[in-house]
Design an enzyme around this catalytic site. Structure first.
Site, PDB file in Angstrom:
ATOM      1  N   GLY A  16       0.787  -1.232   0.000  1.00  0.00           N
ATOM      2  CA  GLY A  16       0.000   0.000   0.000  1.00  0.00           C
ATOM      3  C   GLY A  16       0.819   1.283   0.000  1.00  0.00           C
ATOM      4  O   GLY A  16       1.850   1.377  -0.658  1.00  0.00           O
ATOM      5  N   SER A 207      -5.586  11.040   7.493  1.00  0.00           N
ATOM      6  CA  SER A 207      -6.543  10.723   6.428  1.00  0.00           C
ATOM      7  C   SER A 207      -7.444  11.930   6.227  1.00  0.00           C
ATOM      8  O   SER A 207      -7.543  12.794   7.108  1.00  0.00           O
ATOM      9  CB  SER A 207      -7.416   9.522   6.851  1.00  0.00           C
ATOM     10  N   TYR A 220     -12.170   4.920  13.606  1.00  0.00           N
ATOM     11  CA  TYR A 220     -11.094   5.182  12.636  1.00  0.00           C
ATOM     12  C   TYR A 220     -10.920   6.687  12.510  1.00  0.00           C
ATOM     13  O   TYR A 220      -9.805   7.221  12.568  1.00  0.00           O
ATOM     14  CB  TYR A 220     -11.463   4.580  11.281  1.00  0.00           C
TER      15      TYR A 220
HETATM   16  N1  LIG Z   1      -6.002   3.602   1.407  1.00  0.00           N
HETATM   17  C1  LIG Z   1      -6.696   4.672   1.775  1.00  0.00           C
HETATM   18  O1  LIG Z   1      -7.777   4.989   1.217  1.00  0.00           O
HETATM   19  C2  LIG Z   1      -6.188   5.560   2.846  1.00  0.00           C
HETATM   20  C3  LIG Z   1      -5.290   5.091   3.798  1.00  0.00           C
HETATM   21  N2  LIG Z   1      -4.878   5.951   4.786  1.00  0.00           N
HETATM   22  C4  LIG Z   1      -3.935   5.510   5.803  1.00  0.00           C
HETATM   23  O2  LIG Z   1      -2.709   5.156   5.153  1.00  0.00           O
HETATM   24  C5  LIG Z   1      -2.002   4.219   5.950  1.00  0.00           C
HETATM   25  C6  LIG Z   1      -1.583   3.042   5.094  1.00  0.00           C
HETATM   26  O3  LIG Z   1      -2.758   2.391   4.687  1.00  0.00           O
HETATM   27  P1  LIG Z   1      -2.851   1.592   3.311  1.00  0.00           P
HETATM   28  O4  LIG Z   1      -1.492   1.477   2.698  1.00  0.00           O
HETATM   29  O5  LIG Z   1      -3.961   2.159   2.528  1.00  0.00           O
HETATM   30  O6  LIG Z   1      -3.345   0.189   3.873  1.00  0.00           O
HETATM   31  P2  LIG Z   1      -2.767  -1.281   3.662  1.00  0.00           P
HETATM   32  O7  LIG Z   1      -3.721  -2.159   4.397  1.00  0.00           O
HETATM   33  O8  LIG Z   1      -2.511  -1.518   2.232  1.00  0.00           O
HETATM   34  O9  LIG Z   1      -1.347  -1.247   4.383  1.00  0.00           O
HETATM   35  C7  LIG Z   1      -1.263  -1.115   5.769  1.00  0.00           C
HETATM   36  C8  LIG Z   1      -0.029  -1.878   6.195  1.00  0.00           C
HETATM   37  O10 LIG Z   1       0.098  -1.722   7.603  1.00  0.00           O
HETATM   38  C9  LIG Z   1       0.418  -2.983   8.153  1.00  0.00           C
HETATM   39  N3  LIG Z   1       0.003  -3.069   9.548  1.00  0.00           N
HETATM   40  C10 LIG Z   1      -1.262  -3.057  10.038  1.00  0.00           C
HETATM   41  N4  LIG Z   1      -1.249  -3.199  11.367  1.00  0.00           N
HETATM   42  C11 LIG Z   1       0.047  -3.333  11.729  1.00  0.00           C
HETATM   43  C12 LIG Z   1       0.709  -3.536  12.960  1.00  0.00           C
HETATM   44  N5  LIG Z   1       0.034  -3.678  14.097  1.00  0.00           N
HETATM   45  N6  LIG Z   1       2.056  -3.605  12.953  1.00  0.00           N
HETATM   46  C13 LIG Z   1       2.748  -3.493  11.803  1.00  0.00           C
HETATM   47  N7  LIG Z   1       2.189  -3.309  10.587  1.00  0.00           N
HETATM   48  C14 LIG Z   1       0.847  -3.234  10.576  1.00  0.00           C
HETATM   49  C15 LIG Z   1      -0.319  -3.987   7.291  1.00  0.00           C
HETATM   50  O11 LIG Z   1       0.252  -5.280   7.412  1.00  0.00           O
HETATM   51  C16 LIG Z   1      -0.140  -3.380   5.920  1.00  0.00           C
HETATM   52  O12 LIG Z   1       1.018  -3.850   5.285  1.00  0.00           O
HETATM   53  C17 LIG Z   1      -2.961   3.840   7.086  1.00  0.00           C
HETATM   54  O13 LIG Z   1      -2.621   4.577   8.248  1.00  0.00           O
HETATM   55  C18 LIG Z   1      -4.335   4.298   6.577  1.00  0.00           C
HETATM   56  O14 LIG Z   1      -5.227   4.609   7.623  1.00  0.00           O
HETATM   57  C19 LIG Z   1      -5.307   7.252   4.872  1.00  0.00           C
HETATM   58  C20 LIG Z   1      -6.191   7.731   3.947  1.00  0.00           C
HETATM   59  C21 LIG Z   1      -6.644   6.935   2.851  1.00  0.00           C
HETATM   60  C1  LIG Z   2     -12.466   1.716   4.696  1.00  0.00           C
HETATM   61  C2  LIG Z   2     -11.897   3.008   4.309  1.00  0.00           C
HETATM   62  C3  LIG Z   2     -10.463   3.045   4.725  1.00  0.00           C
HETATM   63  C4  LIG Z   2      -9.791   4.137   4.835  1.00  0.00           C
HETATM   64  C5  LIG Z   2     -10.506   5.423   4.598  1.00  0.00           C
HETATM   65  C6  LIG Z   2      -9.471   6.427   4.276  1.00  0.00           C
HETATM   66  O1  LIG Z   2      -8.871   6.889   5.438  1.00  0.00           O
HETATM   67  C7  LIG Z   2     -10.051   7.532   3.466  1.00  0.00           C
HETATM   68  C8  LIG Z   2     -11.066   8.249   3.884  1.00  0.00           C
HETATM   69  C9  LIG Z   2     -11.464   9.372   3.018  1.00  0.00           C
HETATM   70  C10 LIG Z   2     -12.581  10.043   3.184  1.00  0.00           C
HETATM   71  C11 LIG Z   2     -13.602   9.687   4.125  1.00  0.00           C
HETATM   72  C12 LIG Z   2     -14.658  10.560   4.198  1.00  0.00           C
HETATM   73  C13 LIG Z   2     -15.789  10.268   5.021  1.00  0.00           C
HETATM   74  C14 LIG Z   2     -16.750  11.226   5.072  1.00  0.00           C
HETATM   75  C15 LIG Z   2     -17.964  10.918   5.820  1.00  0.00           C
HETATM   76  O2  LIG Z   2     -18.231   9.818   6.242  1.00  0.00           O
HETATM   77  C16 LIG Z   2     -18.936  12.027   6.020  1.00  0.00           C
HETATM   78  O3  LIG Z   2     -18.291  13.284   6.098  1.00  0.00           O
HETATM   79  C17 LIG Z   2     -19.871  12.074   4.832  1.00  0.00           C
HETATM   80  C18 LIG Z   2     -21.169  12.703   5.283  1.00  0.00           C
HETATM   81  C19 LIG Z   2     -22.294  11.973   5.341  1.00  0.00           C
HETATM   82  C20 LIG Z   2     -22.365  10.549   4.855  1.00  0.00           C
HETATM   83  C21 LIG Z   2     -23.793  10.049   4.961  1.00  0.00           C
HETATM   84  C22 LIG Z   2     -24.489  10.415   3.695  1.00  0.00           C
HETATM   85  O4  LIG Z   2     -24.154   9.781   2.655  1.00  0.00           O
HETATM   86  O5  LIG Z   2     -25.272  11.382   3.741  1.00  0.00           O
END
Ligand SMILES: NC(=O)C1=CN([C@@H]2O[C@H](COP(=O)(O)OP(=O)(O)OC[C@H]3O[C@@H](n4cnc5c(N)ncnc54)[C@H](O)[C@@H]3O)[C@@H](O)[C@H]2O)C=CC1
Ligand SMILES: CC/C=C\C[C@H](O)/C=C/C=C\C=C\C=C\C(=O)[C@@H](O)C/C=C\CCC(=O)O
Length: 290
Positions: A16, A207, A220
């Site tokens: 990721g 995020s 989260y």
């Molecule tokens: N993918 C998305 O839409 C978004 C992700 N993020 C954040 O970005 C960061 C990376 O997420 P992604 O790469 O998307 O997810 P991912 O699931 O692809 O990668 C996360 C990695 O963290 C590792 N991990 C989880 N728990 C762990 C632990 N206890 N110890 C060591 N490693 C651990 C997993 O094994 C994995 O390799 C996270 O903090 C996530 O919340 C933020 C906004 C958007």
């Molecule tokens: C499972 C997703 C894993 C990671 C999420 C990542 O961190 C990215 C998040 C990005 C944006 C998230 C935005 C969320 C926004 C909301 O839930 C609300 O502000 C939206 C408002 C109302 C939703 C209910 C409706 O549809 O009216």
């Protein structure tokens, strides 16, 4: 910040966003000569001293005055002066030293795969994988020590590991917030100039959900808000205490990584599982980065 000669530690680096961070850092650390084990600490970056007659006309004039002339290929390391035309000869610039990255992750299989893949693309010795569960403070502390023993320094810490689990929300807090706090304090301990460190940068991954309410991921969302509040606060403290360490938070929108698969799993979404289509609608609305 240039990355030549720098050593980075990335938690959750096996896949990721963390893996992409590692790839980008390794890619910027262009190679001039094959590294042999731990690299010497790089000398401080050379300053562009304006040549005689251009004093006071600024760096642009210094660059113009230095174009052409001089023998041999440019000693410029793309990672240091990417915008400089190749004709610029800076004989005083130190040789380019490659960046090196340590991937920390609890997923050993993915970690080994990433290490092998990065070794295909960059010199193998520039990447280290350490299996580590960031919620285990002894494992995390040991991993930091191992990185410094292996590479001889630490300059960049990316606290990236994170999960989306509203059912086991205590683990979400432990991983997304508590471990980011612990990784930040370890980074300050090892990089802080007052502790014999070289200074550096700490990047904590929040995020878009750290900047707004997330109706179907309340815990989260709380952890990601916490990452922002903590990082902004500790950055002030680090500045006041002259640690020489800068701290930043990154707030990505949706990114196409395995974490998004959690939306379709009841064991992750718990009581919010029935809202998975609403989250998918939001992904449509905000877009998903590839
Ligand atoms: N993918 C998305 O839409 C978004 C992700 N993020 C954040 O970005 C960061 C990376 O997420 P992604 O790469 O998307 O997810 P991912 O699931 O692809 O990668 C996360 C990695 O963290 C590792 N991990 C989880 N728990 C762990 C632990 N206890 N110890 C060591 N490693 C651990 C997993 O094994 C994995 O390799 C996270 O903090 C996530 O919340 C933020 C906004 C958007
Ligand atoms: C499972 C997703 C894993 C990671 C999420 C990542 O961190 C990215 C998040 C990005 C944006 C998230 C935005 C969320 C926004 C909301 O839930 C609300 O502000 C939206 C408002 C109302 C939703 C209910 C409706 O549809 O009216």
């Amino acid at each position: 910040m240039h990355v030549n000669g720098k050593v980075a530690l990335v938690t959750g680096g096996a896949q990721g966003i963390g893996r992409a961070f590692a790839q980008a850092l390794l890619g910027k650390g262009a190679k001039v000569s094959p590294g042999r084990g731990p690299l010497p600490s790089p000398p401080p970056p050379a300053r562009l001293a304006p040549p005689a007659g251009t004093r006071g006309r600024g760096v642009a004039a210094a660059r113009r005055a230095r174009l052409g002339g001089g023998a041999g290929p440019p000693a410029v390391c793309p990672a240091v002066l990417p915008s400089v035309r190749p004709a610029l000869i800076l004989p005083s610039l130190p040789p380019c030293l490659p960046a090196q990255v340590a991937l920390l992750d609890r997923n050993s299989e993915a970690g080994q795969e990433s290490k092998a893949a990065l070794a295909e693309q960059f010199e193998a010795q520039r990447t280290l994988f350490i299996q580590c569960d960031v919620t285990d403070q002894e494992q995390l502390k040991g991993a930091f020590k191992k990185v410094i023993e292996h590479f001889g320094r630490l300059d960049i810490v990316v606290n990236n590991a994170g999960v989306n689990n509203e059912k086991d929300w205590e683990s979400t807090i432990q991983i997304n917030l508590t471990s980011v706090i612990r990784g930040t304090y370890l980074g300050l301990e090892y990089m802080g100039k007052g502790n014999g460190g070289n200074g550096g940068v700490i990047i904590n991954i929040s995020s878009l959900a750290g900047l707004m309410p997330a109706a179907f991921q309340p815990v989260y969302c709380a952890t990601k808000h916490g990452v922002i509040g903590f990082t902004r606060s500790i950055a002030l403290a680090a500045n006041i205490e002259n640690y020489g360490v800068r701290l930043n938070t990154i707030c990505p929108g949706f990114v196409n990584t395995p974490i998004l698969q959690s939306i379709d799993k009841e064991e992750n979404m718990g009581q919010y599982y029935s809202y998975k289509d609403e989250i998918k609608n939001m992904m449509q609305f905000y877009g998903v980065m590839e």
